[in-house]
Design an enzyme around this catalytic site. Structure first.
Site: not given
Ligand code: GAR
Length: 201
Positions: A13, A113
């Site tokens: 996303s 993060h």
């Molecule tokens: C996000 O919330 C990001 O902050 C997290 O993964 C999610 C990805 O969402 N990252 C971590 O936790 C890194 N330690 P998305 O695939 O919908 O962009």
């Protein structure tokens, strides 16, 4: 136009937010490559829909061949460097890079993060913060974008912001608020990096 490589492992996303911001001119950049270490990551579909080249690059074959992370990281760096990205954005990328990758792109790798600096590092930042709030350990959550150092979810902060946790929140409503905030700060962080790069060139 500046070139971005976006690394994902899941829904993507935040990748979508970046693609949208490049399409509507809010962000002066082209996404030249999307890398995923998981084949099922929906972000790969988002990239394909936007006509962006993708690279699926799993660690498993390396592990099965007895090769270490440094070898995987070096091979991936080599492939990515062919696209000459100005910046690599880790947007939900669930693999910790060693210097074998990071040294190829000094000060050119940033990570999103879902918690404030030095808190709830690693996987599950949203869940941990939500739990800590209910134990009375924290008053609010947050999210941040930082330059990547070899330590997990640490490194100089580019943008950080508080995300409120409300007493009536469920984990889902809190997670939605974090994600909506992330979609804004990831754009802001890239814009800030462009300013920094402009000043240093
Ligand atoms: C996000 O919330 C990001 O902050 C997290 O993964 C999610 C990805 O969402 N990252 C971590 O936790 C890194 N330690 P998305 O695939 O919908 O962009």
């Amino acid at each position: 136009m500046k070139k971005l490589a976006v690394f994902i492992s899941g829904s993507g996303s935040n990748l979508q937010a970046i693609l949208d911001a490049t399409a509507d001119g809010q962000l002066e950049a082209d996404v030249v490559l999307v890398v995923s270490n998981r084949q099922s990551a929906y972000g790969l579909t988002r990239a394909e829909k936007a006509g962006v080249p993708t690279l699926y690059f799993p660690f498993k074959p390396y592990r099965e061949a007895g090769k270490n992370r440094a070898t995987y990281d070096a091979d991936l760096a080599k492939q990515v460097s062919q696209y000459q990205p100005d910046l690599i954005v880790l947007a939900g990328w669930m693999h910790i890079f060693s210097p074998a990758f990071l040294n190829r792109f000094p000060n050119r790798v940033i990570n999103l993060h879902p918690a404030l600096p030095d808190t709830f590092v690693g996987v599950g930042g949203i869940e941990w913060a939500f739990e800590a709030y209910h134990k009375g350990e924290i008053e609010h959550g947050g999210c941040m974008v930082h330059y990547v150092s070899p330590e997990v979810d640490r490194g100089p902060v580019i943008v950080q912001t508080i995300v409120p946790i409300l007493p009536e929140d469920t984990l889902n409503t809190y997670a939605e608020r974090v994600h909506a905030t992330e979609h804004r700060i990831i754009i802001k962080a890239i814009q800030k990096v462009w300013v920094t790069l402009g000043e240093s060139s």
